[in-house]
Design a protein around this motif. Structure first.
Motif, PDB file in Angstrom:
ATOM      1  N   TYR A 116     -29.352  -9.335  -7.328  1.00 50.78           N
ATOM      2  CA  TYR A 116     -28.912  -8.217  -6.516  1.00 50.78           C
ATOM      3  C   TYR A 116     -27.877  -8.680  -5.632  1.00 50.78           C
ATOM      4  O   TYR A 116     -27.824  -9.853  -5.380  1.00 50.78           O
ATOM      5  CB  TYR A 116     -30.126  -7.598  -5.484  1.00 50.78           C
ATOM      6  N   LEU A 117     -27.118  -7.695  -5.230  1.00 52.82           N
ATOM      7  CA  LEU A 117     -25.925  -8.105  -4.215  1.00 52.82           C
ATOM      8  C   LEU A 117     -25.746  -6.780  -3.440  1.00 52.82           C
ATOM      9  O   LEU A 117     -25.596  -5.769  -3.776  1.00 52.82           O
ATOM     10  CB  LEU A 117     -24.794  -8.190  -5.219  1.00 52.82           C
ATOM     11  N   LEU A 118     -25.403  -7.261  -2.228  1.00 49.92           N
ATOM     12  CA  LEU A 118     -25.078  -6.150  -1.203  1.00 49.92           C
ATOM     13  C   LEU A 118     -23.696  -6.670  -0.853  1.00 49.92           C
ATOM     14  O   LEU A 118     -23.583  -7.646  -0.119  1.00 49.92           O
ATOM     15  CB  LEU A 118     -26.098  -6.058  -0.232  1.00 49.92           C
ATOM     16  N   VAL A 119     -22.505  -5.637  -0.834  1.00 49.59           N
ATOM     17  CA  VAL A 119     -21.244  -6.109  -0.312  1.00 49.59           C
ATOM     18  C   VAL A 119     -20.529  -4.673   0.427  1.00 49.59           C
ATOM     19  O   VAL A 119     -20.737  -3.648   0.094  1.00 49.59           O
ATOM     20  CB  VAL A 119     -20.366  -6.108  -1.645  1.00 49.59           C
ATOM     21  N   ASP A 120     -19.739  -5.002   1.542  1.00 51.13           N
ATOM     22  CA  ASP A 120     -18.951  -4.397   2.505  1.00 51.13           C
ATOM     23  C   ASP A 120     -17.965  -3.898   1.349  1.00 51.13           C
ATOM     24  O   ASP A 120     -17.029  -4.491   1.100  1.00 51.13           O
ATOM     25  CB  ASP A 120     -18.757  -4.517   3.653  1.00 51.13           C
ATOM     26  N   PHE A 121     -17.613  -2.592   1.214  1.00 50.62           N
ATOM     27  CA  PHE A 121     -16.720  -2.055   0.513  1.00 50.62           C
ATOM     28  C   PHE A 121     -15.119  -2.308   1.081  1.00 50.62           C
ATOM     29  O   PHE A 121     -14.265  -2.828   0.201  1.00 50.62           O
ATOM     30  CB  PHE A 121     -16.604  -0.492   0.158  1.00 50.62           C
ATOM     31  N   LEU A 122     -14.918  -2.345   2.345  1.00 51.44           N
ATOM     32  CA  LEU A 122     -13.569  -2.552   2.837  1.00 51.44           C
ATOM     33  C   LEU A 122     -13.207  -3.868   2.955  1.00 51.44           C
ATOM     34  O   LEU A 122     -12.344  -4.526   2.624  1.00 51.44           O
ATOM     35  CB  LEU A 122     -13.692  -1.816   3.779  1.00 51.44           C
ATOM     36  N   SER A 123     -14.218  -4.672   3.565  1.00 56.17           N
ATOM     37  CA  SER A 123     -14.002  -6.279   3.816  1.00 56.17           C
ATOM     38  C   SER A 123     -14.220  -7.045   2.690  1.00 56.17           C
ATOM     39  O   SER A 123     -13.720  -8.167   2.490  1.00 56.17           O
ATOM     40  CB  SER A 123     -14.833  -6.773   4.965  1.00 56.17           C
ATOM     41  N   GLY A 124     -15.120  -6.436   1.624  1.00 53.35           N
ATOM     42  CA  GLY A 124     -15.604  -7.447   0.413  1.00 53.35           C
ATOM     43  C   GLY A 124     -16.592  -8.639   0.920  1.00 53.35           C
ATOM     44  O   GLY A 124     -16.815  -9.392   0.032  1.00 53.35           O
ATOM     45  N   THR A 125     -17.075  -8.511   2.198  1.00 49.12           N
ATOM     46  CA  THR A 125     -18.079  -9.323   2.880  1.00 49.12           C
ATOM     47  C   THR A 125     -19.479  -9.174   1.967  1.00 49.12           C
ATOM     48  O   THR A 125     -19.885  -8.167   1.909  1.00 49.12           O
ATOM     49  CB  THR A 125     -18.168  -9.224   4.101  1.00 49.12           C
ATOM     50  N   GLU A 126     -19.988 -10.269   1.505  1.00 47.55           N
ATOM     51  CA  GLU A 126     -21.363 -10.110   0.826  1.00 47.55           C
ATOM     52  C   GLU A 126     -22.568 -10.283   1.954  1.00 47.55           C
ATOM     53  O   GLU A 126     -22.435 -11.264   2.649  1.00 47.55           O
ATOM     54  CB  GLU A 126     -21.643 -11.343  -0.148  1.00 47.55           C
ATOM     55  N   LEU A 127     -23.408  -9.263   2.085  1.00 47.32           N
ATOM     56  CA  LEU A 127     -24.464  -9.470   3.183  1.00 47.32           C
ATOM     57  C   LEU A 127     -25.565  -9.750   2.889  1.00 47.32           C
ATOM     58  O   LEU A 127     -26.452  -9.962   3.313  1.00 47.32           O
ATOM     59  CB  LEU A 127     -24.358  -7.975   3.493  1.00 47.32           C
ATOM     60  N   ALA A 128     -25.978  -9.703   1.231  1.00 45.37           N
ATOM     61  CA  ALA A 128     -27.300 -10.338   0.982  1.00 45.37           C
ATOM     62  C   ALA A 128     -27.292 -10.345  -0.728  1.00 45.37           C
ATOM     63  O   ALA A 128     -26.069  -9.635  -1.285  1.00 45.37           O
ATOM     64  CB  ALA A 128     -28.248  -9.195   1.165  1.00 45.37           C
ATOM     65  N   ALA A 129     -27.444 -11.616  -1.066  1.00 46.08           N
ATOM     66  CA  ALA A 129     -27.418 -11.928  -2.591  1.00 46.08           C
ATOM     67  C   ALA A 129     -28.625 -12.576  -3.154  1.00 46.08           C
ATOM     68  O   ALA A 129     -29.156 -13.350  -2.535  1.00 46.08           O
ATOM     69  CB  ALA A 129     -26.157 -12.955  -2.797  1.00 46.08           C
ATOM     70  N   LYS A 130     -28.700 -12.449  -4.428  1.00 53.09           N
ATOM     71  CA  LYS A 130     -29.436 -13.216  -5.246  1.00 53.09           C
ATOM     72  C   LYS A 130     -29.100 -13.451  -6.610  1.00 53.09           C
ATOM     73  O   LYS A 130     -29.204 -12.339  -7.601  1.00 53.09           O
ATOM     74  CB  LYS A 130     -31.048 -12.578  -5.410  1.00 53.09           C
ATOM     75  N   ASP A 131     -28.614 -14.552  -6.896  1.00 50.12           N
ATOM     76  CA  ASP A 131     -28.124 -14.937  -8.274  1.00 50.12           C
ATOM     77  C   ASP A 131     -27.032 -13.876  -8.602  1.00 50.12           C
ATOM     78  O   ASP A 131     -26.750 -13.608  -9.642  1.00 50.12           O
ATOM     79  CB  ASP A 131     -29.001 -15.083  -9.494  1.00 50.12           C
ATOM     80  N   PRO A 132     -25.909 -13.810  -7.756  1.00 49.05           N
ATOM     81  CA  PRO A 132     -24.871 -12.833  -8.073  1.00 49.05           C
ATOM     82  C   PRO A 132     -23.996 -13.102  -9.029  1.00 49.05           C
ATOM     83  O   PRO A 132     -23.311 -12.029  -9.772  1.00 49.05           O
ATOM     84  CB  PRO A 132     -24.280 -12.684  -6.751  1.00 49.05           C
ATOM     85  N   ASP A 133     -23.894 -14.443  -9.472  1.00 46.97           N
ATOM     86  CA  ASP A 133     -22.873 -14.874 -10.664  1.00 46.97           C
ATOM     87  C   ASP A 133     -23.627 -15.164 -11.948  1.00 46.97           C
ATOM     88  O   ASP A 133     -23.053 -15.358 -13.048  1.00 46.97           O
ATOM     89  CB  ASP A 133     -22.196 -16.165 -10.153  1.00 46.97           C
ATOM     90  N   LYS A 134     -24.900 -14.785 -12.122  1.00 47.18           N
ATOM     91  CA  LYS A 134     -25.740 -15.241 -13.258  1.00 47.18           C
ATOM     92  C   LYS A 134     -25.339 -13.898 -14.175  1.00 47.18           C
ATOM     93  O   LYS A 134     -25.221 -12.702 -13.935  1.00 47.18           O
ATOM     94  CB  LYS A 134     -27.182 -14.941 -13.126  1.00 47.18           C
ATOM     95  N   ARG A 135     -24.977 -14.271 -15.459  1.00 47.54           N
ATOM     96  CA  ARG A 135     -24.634 -13.481 -16.649  1.00 47.54           C
ATOM     97  C   ARG A 135     -25.943 -12.690 -17.138  1.00 47.54           C
ATOM     98  O   ARG A 135     -26.763 -13.245 -17.535  1.00 47.54           O
ATOM     99  CB  ARG A 135     -24.192 -14.049 -17.807  1.00 47.54           C
ATOM    100  N   ILE A 136     -25.756 -11.405 -17.152  1.00 52.36           N
ATOM    101  CA  ILE A 136     -27.024 -10.473 -17.517  1.00 52.36           C
ATOM    102  C   ILE A 136     -26.419  -9.352 -18.265  1.00 52.36           C
ATOM    103  O   ILE A 136     -25.250  -9.058 -18.335  1.00 52.36           O
ATOM    104  CB  ILE A 136     -27.551  -9.856 -16.047  1.00 52.36           C
ATOM    105  N   GLU A 137     -27.277  -8.785 -19.072  1.00 46.16           N
ATOM    106  CA  GLU A 137     -27.209  -7.558 -19.644  1.00 46.16           C
ATOM    107  C   GLU A 137     -27.035  -6.549 -18.616  1.00 46.16           C
ATOM    108  O   GLU A 137     -28.245  -6.031 -17.903  1.00 46.16           O
ATOM    109  CB  GLU A 137     -28.494  -7.250 -20.726  1.00 46.16           C
TER     110      GLU A 137
END
Length: 380
Positions: free
Chosen positions: A37-58
């Motif tokens: 999962y990943l949570l990002v602010d649209f305007l700043s691009g700041t990541e607020l919460a993440a779990k394996d955000p770069d893992k390649r998935i289907e």
């Protein structure tokens, strides 16, 4: 070498005041059962919460966000038109999974088919549109991958327009957010379609699978996805006031849990964070010394709107500083990076933005070259 301006001066310059108070802390997000999962602010691009955000998935049907993105480009270029009538091929008609129930051999207005692609997540619509636009699905997929490369989506590769399972077809949560920001930024009028709850075609009414559209009126998109191998996926976006958040939940165990996890992420972001605009695009922040040029300095600033996302209540504690290259020799071209603007929340770096030349400076004459070469020795 970089010269640092006194942080307090930069704080005053951007309208912030330093504070001795401790930064407000943000509680940890409770563990979610999704694979990524990943949570990002649209305007700043700041990541607020993440779990394996770069893992390649289907990505399953979240793929269709890129399918639509390419279609928006083709519409903008005039290569296709909403009035076009799209022929439904045998291949499109035979597509399994989610469909808008197109009939083989029929011609359907392109605009209606795009609606079915977005709201009903029609695999048949995706294939028919790709064939109409590029002659074949394979040709269309090349455009999808070219855009992924242009957007620096480094963990993405497409082999079809639907998200049908394939080992070589993958995305990452971070790449999905990158694409979502591009769609909202570049095609805000088209993005409005993602909030539509239902659509009827051929006498069949179908409902948008994003359940958050019914549970939270601040949610206005974006896309669901599900296959047996991918699990339940949901890409969501919500806006409250001037703050927009984007959440990605991948590999949840059910439709209900993907919605619950997405809602938790959004509530967490809106509850504990706030976003502020510090500068408009093309704002001049300072002057940078230029050696051996026709002018002794160049105005320096940022080329994009400058937003910062921080824990609520910490705005007054922000500090700013600029790191300017002190060995800049002419020629300088407008847009050349010559430093960094750094925003800190106490001692933690919150955001960094490149400082660029807002003008050009040509090379000076022989005398300027000689005198500046001597002067420069005393500042290096």
């Amino acid at each position: 070498m970089f010269v640092r301006l006194i942080p307090v001066l930069f704080c005053l310059f951007i309208g912030l005041t330093p504070s001795s108070y401790a930064a407000n802390s943000v509680p940890e997000l409770p563990q979610l059962g999704a694979s990524q999962y990943l949570l990002v602010d649209f305007l700043s691009g700041t990541e607020l919460a993440a779990k394996d955000p770069d893992k390649r998935i289907e990505p399953a049907s979240i793929t269709k966000l890129m399918t639509a993105y390419v279609l928006y480009q083709e519409l903008e270029k005039g290569n296709i038109k909403v009035e076009d009538r799209v022929l439904v091929s045998e291949k499109a008609w035979k597509m399994e999974g989610s469909r808008m129930f197109l009939e083989a051999g029929k011609k359907v207005p392109l605009e209606r088919m795009i609606n079915g692609l977005i709201i009903q997540s029609g695999n048949d619509a995706a294939v028919a549109l790709s064939e109409h636009t590029s002659g074949s699905e394979e040709n269309f997929v090349r455009k999808m991958n070219a855009n992924a490369q242009r957007l620096d989506m480094t963990n993405t590769n497409f082999v079809n327009v639907t998200g049908w399972p394939n080992p070589r077809h993958y995305m990452s949560a971070r790449d999905i957010v990158t694409l979502t920001r591009a769609v909202i930024n570049e095609y805000p009028e088209h993005y409005k379609m993602y909030s539509q709850k239902e659509y009827s075609y051929n006498g069949i009414k179908q409902y948008n699978r994003n359940k958050l559209l019914w549970h939270d009126d601040t949610v206005d998109g974006v896309k669901t996805g599900h296959t047996e191998s991918a699990g339940y996926c949901l890409l969501s976006s919500a806006q409250r006031g001037s703050m927009r958040l984007i959440s990605v939940v991948l590999g949840a165990e059910s439709d209900k849990t993907r919605s619950n996890y997405s809602q938790q992420l959004l509530e967490y972001g809106f509850r504990f964070y706030e976003t502020h605009k510090l500068y408009d695009a093309n704002s001049v922040l300072t002057e940078a010394r230029v050696w051996k040029g026709t002018k002794p300095s160049v105005p320096t600033g940022i080329i994009e709107d400058f937003y910062v996302t921080i824990p609520k209540g910490n705005y007054s504690q922000l500090k700013g500083l600029m790191e300017i290259n002190k060995s800049i020799d002419a020629p300088v071209k407008r847009g050349d990076v010559i430093g960094m603007a750094v925003i800190k929340d106490l001692d933690r770096i919150v955001l960094q933005k490149p400082l660029v030349a807002m003008d050009s400076v040509d090379t000076g004459g022989t005398w300027t070259n000689i005198t500046d070469s001597v002067k420069k020795l005393f500042v290096e």
